[in-house]
Design a protein around this motif. Sequence first.
Motif, mmCIF file in Angstrom:
data_model
loop_
_atom_site.group_PDB
_atom_site.id
_atom_site.type_symbol
_atom_site.label_atom_id
_atom_site.label_comp_id
_atom_site.label_asym_id
_atom_site.label_seq_id
_atom_site.Cartn_x
_atom_site.Cartn_y
_atom_site.Cartn_z
ATOM 1 N N LYS A 120 0.830 -1.192 0.000
ATOM 2 C CA LYS A 120 0.000 0.000 0.000
ATOM 3 C C LYS A 120 0.876 1.259 0.000
ATOM 4 N N LYS A 121 0.527 2.180 -0.853
ATOM 5 C CA LYS A 121 1.225 3.465 -0.986
ATOM 6 C C LYS A 121 2.659 3.339 -1.508
ATOM 7 N N GLY A 122 2.943 2.166 -2.042
ATOM 8 C CA GLY A 122 4.297 1.953 -2.557
ATOM 9 C C GLY A 122 4.484 2.437 -3.991
ATOM 10 N N GLY A 123 3.364 2.659 -4.681
ATOM 11 C CA GLY A 123 3.439 3.031 -6.093
ATOM 12 C C GLY A 123 2.809 1.953 -6.962
ATOM 13 N N THR A 124 1.902 1.188 -6.370
ATOM 14 C CA THR A 124 1.293 0.051 -7.075
ATOM 15 C C THR A 124 0.419 0.518 -8.243
ATOM 16 N N ARG A 125 -0.247 1.656 -8.077
ATOM 17 C CA ARG A 125 -1.094 2.158 -9.168
ATOM 18 C C ARG A 125 -0.224 2.564 -10.353
ATOM 19 N N ALA A 126 0.847 3.288 -10.040
ATOM 20 C CA ALA A 126 1.758 3.707 -11.111
ATOM 21 C C ALA A 126 2.276 2.478 -11.851
ATOM 22 N N GLU A 254 -3.868 -8.298 -11.688
ATOM 23 C CA GLU A 254 -4.592 -7.307 -10.884
ATOM 24 C C GLU A 254 -3.682 -6.848 -9.765
ATOM 25 N N LYS A 255 -4.073 -5.737 -9.125
ATOM 26 C CA LYS A 255 -3.303 -5.294 -7.964
ATOM 27 C C LYS A 255 -4.217 -5.055 -6.780
ATOM 28 N N THR A 256 -3.874 -5.628 -5.671
ATOM 29 C CA THR A 256 -4.535 -5.338 -4.400
ATOM 30 C C THR A 256 -3.429 -5.293 -3.350
ATOM 31 N N SER A 284 10.569 3.140 1.179
ATOM 32 C CA SER A 284 10.755 3.698 2.506
ATOM 33 C C SER A 284 10.169 5.090 2.519
ATOM 34 N N LYS A 285 9.119 5.273 3.262
ATOM 35 C CA LYS A 285 8.522 6.602 3.337
ATOM 36 C C LYS A 285 7.731 6.740 4.630
ATOM 37 N N THR A 286 7.468 7.976 4.977
ATOM 38 C CA THR A 286 6.691 8.198 6.202
ATOM 39 C C THR A 286 5.250 8.502 5.839
ATOM 40 N N PHE A 375 6.529 13.934 -10.722
ATOM 41 C CA PHE A 375 6.556 12.481 -10.916
ATOM 42 C C PHE A 375 6.609 12.147 -12.404
ATOM 43 N N PRO A 376 7.054 10.931 -12.704
ATOM 44 C CA PRO A 376 6.965 10.538 -14.107
ATOM 45 C C PRO A 376 5.506 10.335 -14.519
ATOM 46 N N CYS A 377 5.199 10.711 -15.731
ATOM 47 C CA CYS A 377 3.848 10.555 -16.265
ATOM 48 C C CYS A 377 3.954 9.855 -17.609
ATOM 49 N N LYS A 394 -2.415 10.570 -5.899
ATOM 50 C CA LYS A 394 -1.120 9.889 -6.042
ATOM 51 C C LYS A 394 -0.014 10.932 -6.183
ATOM 52 N N GLY A 395 0.929 10.867 -5.285
ATOM 53 C CA GLY A 395 2.022 11.822 -5.314
ATOM 54 C C GLY A 395 1.634 13.104 -4.607
ATOM 55 N N ARG A 396 1.293 12.973 -3.339
ATOM 56 C CA ARG A 396 0.829 14.129 -2.583
ATOM 57 C C ARG A 396 1.967 14.783 -1.823
ATOM 58 N N MET A 397 1.716 16.006 -1.382
ATOM 59 C CA MET A 397 2.692 16.697 -0.547
ATOM 60 C C MET A 397 2.686 16.014 0.817
ATOM 61 N N HIS A 398 3.854 15.802 1.368
ATOM 62 C CA HIS A 398 3.920 15.187 2.693
ATOM 63 C C HIS A 398 4.430 16.196 3.715
ATOM 64 N N ALA A 399 3.809 16.176 4.875
ATOM 65 C CA ALA A 399 4.276 17.066 5.935
ATOM 66 C C ALA A 399 5.650 16.590 6.397
HETATM 67 N N1 PPS Z 1 4.388 8.232 -11.530
HETATM 68 C C1 PPS Z 1 3.820 8.426 -10.350
HETATM 69 N N2 PPS Z 1 2.839 9.341 -10.187
HETATM 70 C C2 PPS Z 1 2.274 9.515 -8.968
HETATM 71 N N3 PPS Z 1 2.613 8.831 -7.869
HETATM 72 C C3 PPS Z 1 3.576 7.905 -7.988
HETATM 73 C C4 PPS Z 1 4.227 7.663 -9.221
HETATM 74 N N4 PPS Z 1 5.143 6.691 -9.033
HETATM 75 C C5 PPS Z 1 5.089 6.347 -7.761
HETATM 76 N N5 PPS Z 1 4.153 7.076 -7.114
HETATM 77 C C6 PPS Z 1 3.856 6.943 -5.703
HETATM 78 O O1 PPS Z 1 2.692 6.135 -5.597
HETATM 79 C C7 PPS Z 1 2.164 6.407 -4.299
HETATM 80 C C8 PPS Z 1 0.775 5.829 -4.199
HETATM 81 O O2 PPS Z 1 0.949 4.432 -4.106
HETATM 82 P P1 PPS Z 1 -0.153 3.353 -4.459
HETATM 83 O O3 PPS Z 1 -0.690 3.608 -5.824
HETATM 84 O O4 PPS Z 1 0.469 2.036 -4.218
HETATM 85 O O5 PPS Z 1 -1.255 3.679 -3.386
HETATM 86 S S1 PPS Z 1 -2.488 2.780 -2.964
HETATM 87 O O6 PPS Z 1 -2.030 1.847 -1.935
HETATM 88 O O7 PPS Z 1 -2.995 2.090 -4.132
HETATM 89 O O8 PPS Z 1 -3.449 3.724 -2.396
HETATM 90 C C9 PPS Z 1 2.270 7.903 -4.188
HETATM 91 O O9 PPS Z 1 2.380 8.181 -2.833
HETATM 92 P P2 PPS Z 1 1.981 9.564 -2.164
HETATM 93 O O10 PPS Z 1 3.065 10.503 -2.551
HETATM 94 O O11 PPS Z 1 1.983 9.286 -0.714
HETATM 95 O O12 PPS Z 1 0.652 9.943 -2.712
HETATM 96 C C10 PPS Z 1 3.540 8.235 -4.974
HETATM 97 O O13 PPS Z 1 4.622 8.509 -4.151
#
Ligand code: PPS
Length: 431
Positions: A120-126, A254-256, A284-286, A375-377, A394-399
Amino acid sequence: MAAFHYHHHHHHYPHSDLRRLFHRLTIASSLSILCFSLVYLLTGCCESELSENTDIKPPTREFLVSGWQYERNGTSVEREVTTALGEDAFSGHPGLEANSSGKEWTATRRLPQALIIGVKKGGTRALLEFLRLHPDIRALGSEPHFFDRHYARGLDWYRGLNADTEQFESVPRRLSVCSVSQSGVLADVQSPQPLLWTLWSRLSLNESHLLGFWVEIEHGCHLRVCVWITGDHSMDTLSLSMMPKALDGQIVMEKTPRYFVTVETPARVHAMSKDVKLIVVIISKTPDIPPFESLAFKNRTNGEIDSLWSPLWIGLYAQHLERWLAWFPRTQIHLVSGERLISDPAGELGKVQDFLGLQRIVTDKHFYFNKTKGFPCLKKPEGSSKPHCLGKTKGRMHASIDREVLQRLREFYKPHNQRFYEMAGQDFGWQ
Ligand SMILES: Nc1ncnc2c1ncn2[C@@H]1O[C@H](COP(=O)(O)OS(=O)(=O)O)[C@@H](OP(=O)(O)O)[C@H]1O
């Protein structure tokens, strides 16, 4: 330092909300449904065909029967709804494309041969959206949560073969999704709610995404109930939770991300297939959960970390990987560096394609770095010619986190990470 994670917000749609929605839909559509039924009864078009039609056919729109549309952001959706149906529906889906070779018609729904199981939040969607560019990959857009939440529904549900006669088709980038009934046409016409309900329960969306719906009939008298959905979530969530149709040789996946940390999943995945390929994105992230500093500790004064707090617990990668290694050989698990997925997406994607036994088709040509997003697009996502970045979530500002707290977390994760590196046979260099 190891990985820390966020609470994930899953959509929960209370029964009562759905009830209200369907109530509204009923009122809005009752008139047209009446007309529809009349036309139906007068023409009696289905009588002869019903029994013969057991296969889904490419639909030809005969009526746009019922619409529930309204203005959103000042733009009328009506024209686009019609467009989505008339021109674009069923394009971009191998299982439904008419092609002179006829090969596409053999596409079937299969169980996945590869899974992105975490984290989770590792970048699975990307990762999934990047992999989708590969012509030999057919990926489910939403997170089906089959092995952790819906296991009791059975593998046929997972695959998309419902016990009832409904078939679903989705057009992910075109924002229209339809459910097709092949039986009981008249009954369904008088009461489209059950169809809508089933369709709805297959979507990872809620009422606020729904812009309209319509009922139509196609050749062969199949009833189609379609919903039209806002564009906001198109890239991230718009898809039905069932396997897409795939041709021989294509890899279904699929991804979960929650699978990685749920105790019962490895055995269940193994029971489906002992050959399935598993992909884990680790980073590794907070987590960005205020007040992180206080939630991370059991006892702030003595610096005792609350390792059972979910965002921190998820980061105990060694512990989770160990459970998977009890069921699958290390060679069947591929680890993707979440950091490198951002700094060098093509490099990481190259390795994933090798792991999946695919030709390296997704390369640096497909990416550009979007400075605004940071981020890469994608230059051209699947089914579109326009560049695309992932959504706002995806790719939010972190405090920024207190330095001392970070230091304490590093100490806490150090032995865990060391164990993880050994298990993985790879040093990810977190510190
Ligand atoms: N290309 C690109 N664009 C945007 N974001 C990117 C990309 N590659 C990796 N990431 C990182 O993906 C983080 C979200 O991870 P997940 O998609 O695995 O989140 S989730 O578990 O499905 O909710 C998201 O984390 P946050 O920065 O915390 O939003 C990004 O750091």
